[in-house]
Design a protein around this motif. Structure first.
Motif, PDB file in Angstrom:
ATOM      1  N   ALA A 209     -15.824 -29.266 -37.040  1.00 55.59           N
ATOM      2  CA  ALA A 209     -16.682 -28.457 -36.166  1.00 55.59           C
ATOM      3  C   ALA A 209     -16.495 -28.945 -34.733  1.00 55.59           C
ATOM      4  CB  ALA A 209     -18.142 -28.569 -36.594  1.00 55.59           C
ATOM      5  N   LEU A 210     -15.896 -28.109 -33.902  1.00 53.74           N
ATOM      6  CA  LEU A 210     -15.694 -28.457 -32.499  1.00 53.74           C
ATOM      7  C   LEU A 210     -16.953 -28.129 -31.689  1.00 53.74           C
ATOM      8  CD1 LEU A 210     -12.055 -27.121 -31.961  1.00 53.74           C
ATOM      9  CD2 LEU A 210     -12.791 -29.452 -32.455  1.00 53.74           C
ATOM     10  N   PRO A 211     -17.220 -28.879 -30.629  1.00 53.80           N
ATOM     11  CA  PRO A 211     -18.440 -28.652 -29.829  1.00 53.80           C
ATOM     12  C   PRO A 211     -18.451 -27.303 -29.112  1.00 53.80           C
ATOM     13  CG  PRO A 211     -17.016 -30.294 -28.784  1.00 53.80           C
ATOM     14  CD  PRO A 211     -16.444 -30.044 -30.133  1.00 53.80           C
ATOM     15  N   CYS A 212     -17.343 -26.583 -29.100  1.00 47.50           N
ATOM     16  CA  CYS A 212     -17.298 -25.282 -28.436  1.00 47.50           C
ATOM     17  C   CYS A 212     -17.796 -24.164 -29.322  1.00 47.50           C
ATOM     18  CB  CYS A 212     -15.872 -24.982 -27.981  1.00 47.50           C
ATOM     19  SG  CYS A 212     -14.649 -25.002 -29.315  1.00 47.50           S
ATOM     20  N   GLY A 213     -18.355 -24.490 -30.498  1.00 45.08           N
ATOM     21  CA  GLY A 213     -18.868 -23.458 -31.393  1.00 45.08           C
ATOM     22  C   GLY A 213     -17.812 -22.864 -32.296  1.00 45.08           C
ATOM     23  N   VAL A 214     -16.756 -23.633 -32.588  1.00 48.06           N
ATOM     24  CA  VAL A 214     -15.659 -23.165 -33.431  1.00 48.06           C
ATOM     25  C   VAL A 214     -15.503 -24.119 -34.612  1.00 48.06           C
ATOM     26  CG1 VAL A 214     -13.171 -22.755 -33.557  1.00 48.06           C
ATOM     27  CG2 VAL A 214     -14.456 -22.018 -31.547  1.00 48.06           C
ATOM     28  N   ASP A 215     -15.341 -23.539 -35.795  1.00 44.72           N
ATOM     29  CA  ASP A 215     -15.090 -24.324 -37.002  1.00 44.72           C
ATOM     30  C   ASP A 215     -13.618 -24.233 -37.375  1.00 44.72           C
ATOM     31  OD1 ASP A 215     -17.693 -25.085 -37.181  1.00 44.72           O
ATOM     32  OD2 ASP A 215     -18.239 -23.683 -38.772  1.00 44.72           O
ATOM     33  N   LEU A 216     -13.075 -25.343 -37.864  1.00 46.05           N
ATOM     34  CA  LEU A 216     -11.684 -25.394 -38.306  1.00 46.05           C
ATOM     35  C   LEU A 216     -11.629 -25.819 -39.769  1.00 46.05           C
ATOM     36  CD1 LEU A 216      -9.817 -27.165 -35.357  1.00 46.05           C
ATOM     37  CD2 LEU A 216      -9.464 -24.834 -36.125  1.00 46.05           C
ATOM     38  N   ILE A 217     -10.763 -25.175 -40.529  1.00 42.64           N
ATOM     39  CA  ILE A 217     -10.449 -25.616 -41.888  1.00 42.64           C
ATOM     40  C   ILE A 217      -8.954 -25.880 -41.925  1.00 42.64           C
ATOM     41  CG2 ILE A 217     -10.464 -25.053 -44.336  1.00 42.64           C
ATOM     42  CD1 ILE A 217     -12.794 -23.198 -43.861  1.00 42.64           C
ATOM     43  N   LEU A 218      -8.584 -27.146 -42.027  1.00 41.25           N
ATOM     44  CA  LEU A 218      -7.174 -27.534 -42.025  1.00 41.25           C
ATOM     45  C   LEU A 218      -6.669 -27.580 -43.456  1.00 41.25           C
ATOM     46  CD1 LEU A 218      -7.220 -30.445 -39.392  1.00 41.25           C
ATOM     47  CD2 LEU A 218      -6.793 -28.005 -39.019  1.00 41.25           C
ATOM     48  N   GLU A 256     -18.502 -12.765 -26.873  1.00 44.78           N
ATOM     49  CA  GLU A 256     -17.224 -12.862 -26.171  1.00 44.78           C
ATOM     50  C   GLU A 256     -16.802 -14.307 -25.939  1.00 44.78           C
ATOM     51  OE1 GLU A 256     -15.103 -11.312 -22.005  1.00 44.78           O
ATOM     52  OE2 GLU A 256     -17.182 -10.773 -22.485  1.00 44.78           O
ATOM     53  N   SER A 257     -17.749 -15.174 -25.604  1.00 44.81           N
ATOM     54  CA  SER A 257     -17.392 -16.579 -25.353  1.00 44.81           C
ATOM     55  C   SER A 257     -16.846 -17.245 -26.612  1.00 44.81           C
ATOM     56  CB  SER A 257     -18.616 -17.342 -24.840  1.00 44.81           C
ATOM     57  OG  SER A 257     -19.663 -17.320 -25.806  1.00 44.81           O
ATOM     58  N   THR A 258     -17.424 -16.914 -27.778  1.00 48.58           N
ATOM     59  CA  THR A 258     -16.928 -17.482 -29.028  1.00 48.58           C
ATOM     60  C   THR A 258     -15.548 -16.942 -29.358  1.00 48.58           C
ATOM     61  OG1 THR A 258     -19.205 -17.677 -29.843  1.00 48.58           O
ATOM     62  CG2 THR A 258     -17.444 -17.825 -31.467  1.00 48.58           C
ATOM     63  N   ARG A 259     -15.322 -15.656 -29.079  1.00 48.34           N
ATOM     64  CA  ARG A 259     -14.001 -15.079 -29.304  1.00 48.34           C
ATOM     65  C   ARG A 259     -12.947 -15.786 -28.453  1.00 48.34           C
ATOM     66  NH1 ARG A 259     -13.833  -9.941 -31.795  1.00 48.34           N
ATOM     67  NH2 ARG A 259     -15.910  -9.122 -32.291  1.00 48.34           N
ATOM     68  N   LEU A 260     -13.286 -16.058 -27.188  1.00 47.47           N
ATOM     69  CA  LEU A 260     -12.347 -16.760 -26.310  1.00 47.47           C
ATOM     70  C   LEU A 260     -12.081 -18.176 -26.812  1.00 47.47           C
ATOM     71  CD1 LEU A 260     -13.575 -15.632 -22.768  1.00 47.47           C
ATOM     72  CD2 LEU A 260     -11.475 -14.940 -23.949  1.00 47.47           C
ATOM     73  N   ALA A 261     -13.138 -18.838 -27.307  1.00 47.58           N
ATOM     74  CA  ALA A 261     -12.959 -20.204 -27.823  1.00 47.58           C
ATOM     75  C   ALA A 261     -12.062 -20.197 -29.057  1.00 47.58           C
ATOM     76  CB  ALA A 261     -14.323 -20.809 -28.152  1.00 47.58           C
ATOM     77  N   ILE A 262     -12.236 -19.210 -29.935  1.00 49.56           N
ATOM     78  CA  ILE A 262     -11.382 -19.105 -31.124  1.00 49.56           C
ATOM     79  C   ILE A 262      -9.928 -18.871 -30.715  1.00 49.56           C
ATOM     80  CG2 ILE A 262     -10.874 -17.684 -33.150  1.00 49.56           C
ATOM     81  CD1 ILE A 262     -13.873 -17.237 -33.483  1.00 49.56           C
ATOM     82  N   SER A 263      -9.720 -17.978 -29.750  1.00 45.97           N
ATOM     83  CA  SER A 263      -8.356 -17.702 -29.280  1.00 45.97           C
ATOM     84  C   SER A 263      -7.739 -18.931 -28.616  1.00 45.97           C
ATOM     85  CB  SER A 263      -8.371 -16.535 -28.290  1.00 45.97           C
ATOM     86  OG  SER A 263      -8.863 -15.355 -28.895  1.00 45.97           O
ATOM     87  N   THR A 282      -9.189 -35.611 -33.835  1.00 40.20           N
ATOM     88  CA  THR A 282      -9.263 -36.174 -32.483  1.00 40.20           C
ATOM     89  C   THR A 282      -8.236 -35.533 -31.554  1.00 40.20           C
ATOM     90  OG1 THR A 282      -7.795 -37.962 -33.212  1.00 40.20           O
ATOM     91  CG2 THR A 282     -10.161 -38.387 -33.297  1.00 40.20           C
ATOM     92  N   LEU A 283      -7.061 -35.239 -32.076  1.00 45.55           N
ATOM     93  CA  LEU A 283      -6.027 -34.613 -31.262  1.00 45.55           C
ATOM     94  C   LEU A 283      -6.458 -33.220 -30.804  1.00 45.55           C
ATOM     95  CD1 LEU A 283      -3.015 -34.877 -30.251  1.00 45.55           C
ATOM     96  CD2 LEU A 283      -2.409 -33.556 -32.274  1.00 45.55           C
ATOM     97  N   LEU A 284      -7.023 -32.432 -31.704  1.00 45.08           N
ATOM     98  CA  LEU A 284      -7.458 -31.083 -31.349  1.00 45.08           C
ATOM     99  C   LEU A 284      -8.604 -31.113 -30.344  1.00 45.08           C
ATOM    100  CD1 LEU A 284      -7.285 -29.449 -34.889  1.00 45.08           C
ATOM    101  CD2 LEU A 284      -5.796 -28.950 -32.949  1.00 45.08           C
ATOM    102  N   LEU A 285      -9.509 -32.076 -30.494  1.00 41.17           N
ATOM    103  CA  LEU A 285     -10.615 -32.189 -29.552  1.00 41.17           C
ATOM    104  C   LEU A 285     -10.112 -32.564 -28.161  1.00 41.17           C
ATOM    105  CD1 LEU A 285     -13.645 -32.127 -29.069  1.00 41.17           C
ATOM    106  CD2 LEU A 285     -13.767 -34.517 -29.808  1.00 41.17           C
ATOM    107  N   GLU A 286      -9.192 -33.512 -28.082  1.00 36.18           N
ATOM    108  CA  GLU A 286      -8.608 -33.894 -26.791  1.00 36.18           C
ATOM    109  C   GLU A 286      -7.874 -32.714 -26.158  1.00 36.18           C
ATOM    110  OE1 GLU A 286      -8.518 -36.533 -24.874  1.00 36.18           O
ATOM    111  OE2 GLU A 286      -9.650 -37.979 -26.061  1.00 36.18           O
TER     112      GLU A 286
END
Length: 318
Positions: A209-218, A256-263, A282-286
């Protein structure tokens, strides 16, 4: 009382002592041993290309992705060189996913069959999700009835994306998946990104879960799901879960802000994968923080100079 003092052994002393017992060994052989040591010191792996000479077949044993020619171990594929004791292998960059029990994978339903679904999981053959391995209304412990088999398309149908765990393997080598936890199941509100499976590291948790409101499943199979942040449910897949919410095909409203963060996150993953940078939380967050500081557009990340600067900065920090 007699005391003994030990002095640290220098590398030159080792070579000189070895040369004294083996006077027939040439000087260039000792240099080859030094080169081989440097070859495997950097984290135990390095990139190679087909036809590159890796080491001497007299010092190491050849593994997958290599062959022996003129007493030399040579790479047969492009990939990373890995060494376990005296065994040298090359793990190909462009290859199908090799599953293990307990792996988290992201897949797409390709076919609905009696009491099972076929799932594309980027492996050598389609995986299998049995009807008995999913959450059904009324709790996971109840028996699966004929009525459940008739309603299979209300749970998953062709084209649906899901996240699951590798449970076992069938006799033909096909994966058997399960989605018995509410962390698993149908995926919505996001975008799928495909990268080489070798670039997905094994982490403690592949739900990020990134602080920008985006979830990732690797997914360890190279399929990555980038979606809108969803609050964790208090239910753990036992009794009375919301069937419509779990198996719904309707996406939620995304601002719209969440869409931009996902993109933005999606483009970051593509840039890192195009330069063969292994992914981690950590790499993705940086990388995300760096792109926000640049105050550039989402599309600007796909420019070659911006991508090079991103990779150089992030890898230098870590």
């Amino acid at each position: 009382m007699i005391s003994f003092t030990s002095f640290p052994i220098q590398p030159d002393d080792i070579h000189n002592g070895w040369r004294a017992h083996h006077p027939d060994i040439a000087e260039d052989t000792l240099m080859d041993l030094d080169d081989e040591q440097e070859l495997f010191e950097a984290g135990g792996s390095k990139l190679t290309y087909p036809g590159e000479s890796l080491t001497s077949s007299q010092s190491y044993m050849r593994g997958h992705g290599t062959y022996v020619d003129n007493e030399e171990v040579i790479a047969s594929v492009a990939g990373t060189v890995e060494r376990v004791n005296k065994l040298v292998t090359v793990r190909a960059i462009r290859t199908r996913y090799n599953p293990e029990v307990g792996d988290l994978v992201v897949g797409r339903i390709t076919e609905v069959q009696p009491r099972r679904w076929k799932v594309d999981a980027n492996s050598r053959q389609d995986a299998v999700l049995m009807l008995s391995s999913v959450n059904l209304p009324g709790g996971v412990q109840r028996r699966k009835l004929e009525s459940d088999e008739l309603q299979m398309r209300t749970f998953f149908e062709e084209g649906d994306l899901l996240v699951a765990e590798v449970q076992a393997f069938f006799s033909d080598g096909a994966m058997s998946l399960h989605t018995r936890s509410l962390k698993y199941g149908k995926l919505r509100n996001g975008q799928l990104v495909s990268i080489p499976p070798i670039l997905v590291r094994r982490l403690k948790s592949h739900f990020i879960a990134l602080p920008c409101g985006v979830d990732l499943i690797l997914g360890l199979n190279g399929y990555i799901w980038v979606s809108k942040h969803v609050k964790e449910s208090d239910q753990e897949g036992e009794e009375g879960f919301d069937t419509e919410a779990v198996y719904s095909n309707q996406n939620d409203e995304i601002d719209e802000s969440t869409r931009l963060a996902i993109s933005r996150v999606t483009n970051i993953i593509r840039v890192l994968a195009s330069r063969f940078v292994p992914l981690s939380d950590t790499l993705l967050l940086e990388a995300y923080e760096w792109t926000v500081d640049q105050e550039g557009g989402v599309k600007d990340l796909l420019q070659e100079d911006v991508g090079d600067a991103l990779v150089a900065t992030v890898t230098a920090r870590l």
